[in-house]
Design a protein around this motif. Structure first.
Motif, PDB file in Angstrom:
ATOM      1  N   GLU A 265       0.853  -1.194   0.000  1.00 47.76           N
ATOM      2  CA  GLU A 265       0.000   0.000   0.000  1.00 47.76           C
ATOM      3  C   GLU A 265       0.882   1.233   0.000  1.00 47.76           C
ATOM      4  N   ILE A 266       0.497   2.227  -0.755  1.00 44.13           N
ATOM      5  CA  ILE A 266       1.190   3.515  -0.738  1.00 44.13           C
ATOM      6  C   ILE A 266       0.147   4.590  -0.450  1.00 44.13           C
ATOM      7  N   ARG A 267       0.512   5.512   0.435  1.00 40.24           N
ATOM      8  CA  ARG A 267      -0.433   6.542   0.854  1.00 40.24           C
ATOM      9  C   ARG A 267       0.046   7.918   0.421  1.00 40.24           C
ATOM     10  N   GLY A 268      -0.904   8.791   0.246  1.00 39.95           N
ATOM     11  CA  GLY A 268      -0.564  10.133  -0.182  1.00 39.95           C
ATOM     12  C   GLY A 268      -1.737  11.070  -0.037  1.00 39.95           C
ATOM     13  N   GLU A 269      -1.659  12.171  -0.744  1.00 40.31           N
ATOM     14  CA  GLU A 269      -2.669  13.221  -0.651  1.00 40.31           C
ATOM     15  C   GLU A 269      -3.171  13.576  -2.043  1.00 40.31           C
ATOM     16  N   ILE A 270      -4.474  13.533  -2.203  1.00 41.86           N
ATOM     17  CA  ILE A 270      -5.107  13.993  -3.437  1.00 41.86           C
ATOM     18  C   ILE A 270      -5.489  15.459  -3.234  1.00 41.86           C
ATOM     19  N   PHE A 271      -5.116  16.297  -4.184  1.00 44.10           N
ATOM     20  CA  PHE A 271      -5.365  17.725  -4.031  1.00 44.10           C
ATOM     21  C   PHE A 271      -5.724  18.338  -5.378  1.00 44.10           C
ATOM     22  N   MET A 272      -6.205  19.562  -5.315  1.00 46.41           N
ATOM     23  CA  MET A 272      -6.544  20.299  -6.529  1.00 46.41           C
ATOM     24  C   MET A 272      -5.568  21.459  -6.681  1.00 46.41           C
ATOM     25  N   PRO A 273      -4.786  21.494  -7.769  1.00 46.04           N
ATOM     26  CA  PRO A 273      -3.869  22.622  -7.982  1.00 46.04           C
ATOM     27  C   PRO A 273      -4.620  23.952  -7.999  1.00 46.04           C
ATOM     28  N   ARG A 274      -3.945  25.017  -7.589  1.00 49.09           N
ATOM     29  CA  ARG A 274      -4.607  26.322  -7.473  1.00 49.09           C
ATOM     30  C   ARG A 274      -5.175  26.801  -8.803  1.00 49.09           C
ATOM     31  N   ASN A 275      -4.409  26.632  -9.899  1.00 47.51           N
ATOM     32  CA  ASN A 275      -4.902  27.147 -11.180  1.00 47.51           C
ATOM     33  C   ASN A 275      -6.169  26.420 -11.620  1.00 47.51           C
ATOM     34  N   VAL A 276      -6.256  25.107 -11.314  1.00 47.39           N
ATOM     35  CA  VAL A 276      -7.470  24.347 -11.637  1.00 47.39           C
ATOM     36  C   VAL A 276      -8.626  24.829 -10.766  1.00 47.39           C
ATOM     37  N   PHE A 277      -8.348  25.035  -9.471  1.00 52.24           N
ATOM     38  CA  PHE A 277      -9.363  25.524  -8.538  1.00 52.24           C
ATOM     39  C   PHE A 277      -9.939  26.862  -9.000  1.00 52.24           C
ATOM     40  N   GLU A 278      -9.047  27.785  -9.389  1.00 49.33           N
ATOM     41  CA  GLU A 278      -9.499  29.106  -9.815  1.00 49.33           C
ATOM     42  C   GLU A 278     -10.309  29.014 -11.101  1.00 49.33           C
ATOM     43  N   GLU A 279      -9.863  28.149 -12.019  1.00 48.74           N
ATOM     44  CA  GLU A 279     -10.586  27.982 -13.286  1.00 48.74           C
ATOM     45  C   GLU A 279     -11.973  27.398 -13.050  1.00 48.74           C
ATOM     46  N   ILE A 280     -12.060  26.383 -12.190  1.00 52.01           N
ATOM     47  CA  ILE A 280     -13.356  25.755 -11.901  1.00 52.01           C
ATOM     48  C   ILE A 280     -14.281  26.747 -11.211  1.00 52.01           C
ATOM     49  N   ASN A 281     -13.754  27.531 -10.265  1.00 47.13           N
ATOM     50  CA  ASN A 281     -14.601  28.507  -9.579  1.00 47.13           C
ATOM     51  C   ASN A 281     -15.098  29.594 -10.524  1.00 47.13           C
ATOM     52  N   ARG A 282     -14.222  30.042 -11.443  1.00 50.41           N
ATOM     53  CA  ARG A 282     -14.683  31.029 -12.431  1.00 50.41           C
ATOM     54  C   ARG A 282     -15.824  30.451 -13.257  1.00 50.41           C
ATOM     55  N   GLU A 283     -15.670  29.198 -13.663  1.00 53.64           N
ATOM     56  CA  GLU A 283     -16.706  28.571 -14.483  1.00 53.64           C
ATOM     57  C   GLU A 283     -17.978  28.363 -13.677  1.00 53.64           C
ATOM     58  N   ARG A 284     -17.835  27.967 -12.406  1.00 61.02           N
ATOM     59  CA  ARG A 284     -19.028  27.768 -11.564  1.00 61.02           C
ATOM     60  C   ARG A 284     -19.781  29.079 -11.386  1.00 61.02           C
ATOM     61  N   GLU A 285     -19.056  30.155 -11.172  1.00 60.63           N
ATOM     62  CA  GLU A 285     -19.724  31.456 -11.031  1.00 60.63           C
ATOM     63  C   GLU A 285     -20.366  31.878 -12.344  1.00 60.63           C
ATOM     64  N   ASP A 286     -19.682  31.600 -13.459  1.00 60.00           N
ATOM     65  CA  ASP A 286     -20.213  31.953 -14.783  1.00 60.00           C
ATOM     66  C   ASP A 286     -21.541  31.265 -15.050  1.00 60.00           C
ATOM     67  N   ILE A 287     -21.658  30.016 -14.613  1.00 55.85           N
ATOM     68  CA  ILE A 287     -22.854  29.250 -14.955  1.00 55.85           C
ATOM     69  C   ILE A 287     -23.860  29.194 -13.809  1.00 55.85           C
ATOM     70  N   GLY A 288     -23.609  29.991 -12.753  1.00 56.50           N
ATOM     71  CA  GLY A 288     -24.604  30.130 -11.706  1.00 56.50           C
ATOM     72  C   GLY A 288     -24.500  29.148 -10.568  1.00 56.50           C
ATOM     73  N   GLU A 289     -23.362  28.481 -10.421  1.00 59.86           N
ATOM     74  CA  GLU A 289     -23.185  27.548  -9.316  1.00 59.86           C
ATOM     75  C   GLU A 289     -22.368  28.198  -8.207  1.00 59.86           C
ATOM     76  N   THR A 290     -22.518  27.673  -6.986  1.00 59.03           N
ATOM     77  CA  THR A 290     -21.775  28.197  -5.851  1.00 59.03           C
ATOM     78  C   THR A 290     -20.299  27.833  -5.980  1.00 59.03           C
ATOM     79  N   PRO A 291     -19.386  28.817  -5.889  1.00 56.07           N
ATOM     80  CA  PRO A 291     -17.956  28.475  -5.973  1.00 56.07           C
ATOM     81  C   PRO A 291     -17.512  27.690  -4.752  1.00 56.07           C
ATOM     82  N   PHE A 292     -16.456  26.879  -4.925  1.00 59.62           N
ATOM     83  CA  PHE A 292     -15.886  26.148  -3.805  1.00 59.62           C
ATOM     84  C   PHE A 292     -15.188  27.125  -2.867  1.00 59.62           C
ATOM     85  N   ALA A 293     -15.162  26.795  -1.575  1.00 60.67           N
ATOM     86  CA  ALA A 293     -14.549  27.679  -0.585  1.00 60.67           C
ATOM     87  C   ALA A 293     -13.035  27.680  -0.689  1.00 60.67           C
ATOM     88  N   ASN A 294     -12.437  26.529  -0.966  1.00 61.37           N
ATOM     89  CA  ASN A 294     -10.976  26.417  -1.044  1.00 61.37           C
ATOM     90  C   ASN A 294     -10.621  25.139  -1.806  1.00 61.37           C
TER      91      ASN A 294
END
Length: 669
Positions: A169-198
């Motif tokens: 077994e190998i363990r680690g951390e799954i995360f969202m890079p900042r640029n992806v987070f910002e892009e997804i939040n921009r798109e969510r706001e554009d289409i009327g969805e609540t942006p993610f907090a972080n």
């Protein structure tokens, strides 16, 4: 093709695609273009459909995800998935070091690693193949999220080499890079969805989605940091992680061996500043004893290992007064509460406002006008209120009442089931919604009409010159000159830019029209699939959901949009004005292969074209747009006011740097 030849070809394609995934996502050293990769993947998918007897859950074709919904089952961890004890000061770290020295009267080494702010995951491999992925859960049991994890391209489905244990077994951390987070939040706001907090919340929510195709679209990343099992290659953590890197795992390049606490402190102090330049969030440093034998001697408590500790960085926090709360109405009708703060310095900038997101957040914080509130910057970027100083609260303070009616037009607000936000349903009569849709239409990623902006749109609307986006095409030079903001040159520029927008490709027009839930990516896929606005307008739900990333909610939103006569009239007016309402062959064809195989970063502003137009030119000439500089970057196209960090990194790595004019000389041959 007979089945034997098909099997041979399928095996070849799987091996090649796995190798290219590793080179691209882990080594950052791609050998082929995105187009060539997609062609190999398409061939594999077609062969697997034709020969279903050769199905394999670890096939690279599974990276794209599936629309099949499933409930997660709970799995017992073979090894308990414990948390780490935290230290917030060097004195606490010294206490930890003293406990180690007291329990270990012999030399030892620490391994220092960045603490990723994401979701812990345990990956089990048998005979070099991923068989299971389980979240932390309660430490004893976790959710089986294997199907979703297979879509994360930095997680190998099959390992390199042959010197790995039969099972581990190998363990680690799954995360969202900042640029992806910002892009997804921009798109969510554009289409009327609540942006993610972080980014962490975004990663956690994504990993638990029941649609793995959507998980794949959100581009999660994963870094591994702990190996468990029998017959491991080495008897210490550091060497085993280096070996894991050879097997194809993404292991942090910043892992460092330290001989004593002084070296550990130097590591912590360095990354306290340097972490702000990383493309992902990190909230501390993990310090571990390197030797497995010594780890076993130190043992565990009921909740944490005694041989490791997490040093947590303190986020910069300030206290300031909440002066008032505004309720802003966006183009989709979403009502967002915004806190107006007494100006305060935070992380190098003056903060005056912070979003409160929705009514639930106001209630959760129990925030009141006049309160002194604590403000931090999420991801070092976005100001957020994280708490209230109750000791300074007035006895006469009152909870904030979320309005029941739209603050702009007075219409009763609604809160759809399952939504966190309130909406004004008066989309065709509420001024900020009308103006917001026009602002979206003229924005850079849509029709990109220069010479107009938020204030100009408001001026045109208030003077009854426009009531929808199509009215822009009826504006005259004389009408503009009659307004305070326009002189001869600015009026001419605006009219020219409006005229130029008639040649903007259909996918961007479709995005600009502003159908709820249809973001930039979805608009492109709809345009490519149907080819024209008429085909989309007459499509059924069943036909719409055949498009990648389009589910029932988006399909029903499209149906609702085109069932409204006012929207159909808008489309007719845009058609009559000459706006592109169908995909042309020129939109999809390559102009040349002069940038083939090149990974290109752009930074700054440009005089001849917008940034989006420049990205489009890169793709149309065979190049690949990338957002961050690495050793595999081919070119940096530098505009005015480019970021000094990118310039410094490109220079350090020896990346070729060109200006806008040289770029055009290259593509024009």
């Amino acid at each position: 093709m007979d089945s034997q030849r098909a099997l041979e070809r399928i095996r070849f394609l799987r091996n090649e695609l796995n190798r290219h995934n590793y080179l691209y996502y882990v080594k950052a050293q791609p050998e082929i273009s995105d187009y060539d990769y997609d062609q190999l993947l398409r061939e594999l998918i077609d062969l697997e459909k034709q020969f279903p007897e050769f199905d394999d859950p670890n096939s690279p074709s599974r990276r794209v995800g599936s629309d099949i919904s499933q409930e997660f089952v709970q799995v017992r961890h073979k090894y308990p998935m414990l948390s780490l004890a935290n230290a917030y000061s060097y004195s606490e770290l010294t206490d930890f070091d003293n406990r180690i020295r007291k329990a270990l009267p012999e030399p030892f080494q620490y391994v220092c690693e960045l603490k990723f702010d994401g979701v812990a995951i345990g990956l089990t491999y048998k005979n070099g193949r991923l068989v299971q992925a389980v979240t932390r859960g309660d430490g004893t049991m976790g959710d089986d999220v294997t199907v979703n994890v297979r879509t994360i391209r930095t997680i190998p489905l099959e390992l390199h080499g042959a010197d790995f244990p039969e099972e581990f077994e190998i363990r680690g951390e799954i995360f969202m890079p900042r640029n992806v987070f910002e892009e997804i939040n921009r798109e969510r706001e554009d289409i009327g969805e609540t942006p993610f907090a972080n980014p962490r919340n975004a990663a956690a929510g994504t990993l638990k989605l029941l649609n793995s195709a959507e998980v794949a679209r959100r581009k999660l990343d994963c870094t591994l940091y702990f190996l468990l099992g029998e017959n491991l290659p080495a008897d210490n953590h550091y060497e085993n992680m280096l070996k894991a890197k050879e097997w194809g795992f993404k292991v942090s390049d910043h892992m460092t061996l330290c001989k004593n606490l002084t070296e550990v402190q130097h590591f912590i102090e360095h990354w306290d500043k340097a972490r702000k330049k990383l493309p992902f969030d990190t909230d501390g440093v993990v310090i571990k004893i390197n030797s497995y034998r010594q780890q076993n001697l130190l043992g565990l408590t009921a909740k944490t290992p005694r041989w490791a500790v997490a040093f947590k960085y303190k986020p910069e926090r300030v206290s300031t007064a909440l002066l008032s709360v505004d309720f802003q109405v966006g183009r989709t009708g979403a009502v967002t509460p915004v806190a107006n703060l007494k100006p305060v310095k935070l992380a190098g900038t003056t903060v005056k406002r912070a979003s409160l997101h929705n009514a639930d957040q106001i209630q959760l914080l129990d925030i009141r006008v006049g309160d002194w509130v604590f403000v931090e910057k999420g991801g070092e970027i976005i100001p957020k209120i994280v708490g209230v100083d109750q000791s300074k609260r007035s006895l006469f303070s009152k909870p904030i009442d979320f309005p029941g009616a739209c603050p702009e037009c007075g219409t009763t607000l609604v809160r759809p089931e399952g939504e966190a936000r309130h909406f004004c349903p008066n989309q065709y009569g509420c001024p900020p919604q009308i103006k917001g849709r026009i602002e979206h239409f003229i924005s850079r990623k849509a029709l990109n009409i220069d010479g107009l902006g938020e204030e100009t749109v408001a001026l045109l609307f208030d003077n009854n010159l426009i009531r929808d986006a199509a009215d822009l095409y009826s504006l005259t030079r004389e009408q503009l000159l009659a307004l305070d903001r326009f002189a001869d040159k600015s009026a001419d520029n605006a009219i020219m830019s409006i005229e130029k927008s008639k040649s903007v490709p259909f996918p961007r027009v479709l995005f600009g029209i502003g159908i709820r839930y249809v973001g930039e990516t979805t608009a492109k896929k709809l345009a490519q699939h149907f080819g024209s606005i008429d085909a989309i307008a007459t499509a059924t739900v069943e036909q719409l959901v055949e498009v990648e990333d389009v589910g029932d909610r988006i399909a029903l939103s499209i149906i609702e949009f085109f069932s409204d006569e006012r929207n159909r009239m808008l489309i007719d007016k845009l058609k009559a004005a000459g706006v592109q309402m169908a995909v042309s062959s020129a939109d999809t064809s390559l102009l040349s292969d002069r940038l083939k195989g090149m990974s290109i970063v752009i930074s700054g502003t440009f005089s001849r074209v917008s940034r989006d137009e420049l990205k489009e030119l890169i793709a149309r000439h065979g190049g690949k747009n990338v957002s961050s500089i690495s050793a595999s970057t081919s070119l940096l196209v530098a505009g005015e006011n480019m970021g000094p960090a990118k310039l410094e990194k490109a220079t350090k790595l020896g990346i070729k740097i060109i200006d806008e004019e040289e770029f055009f000389r290259i593509i024009e041959g």
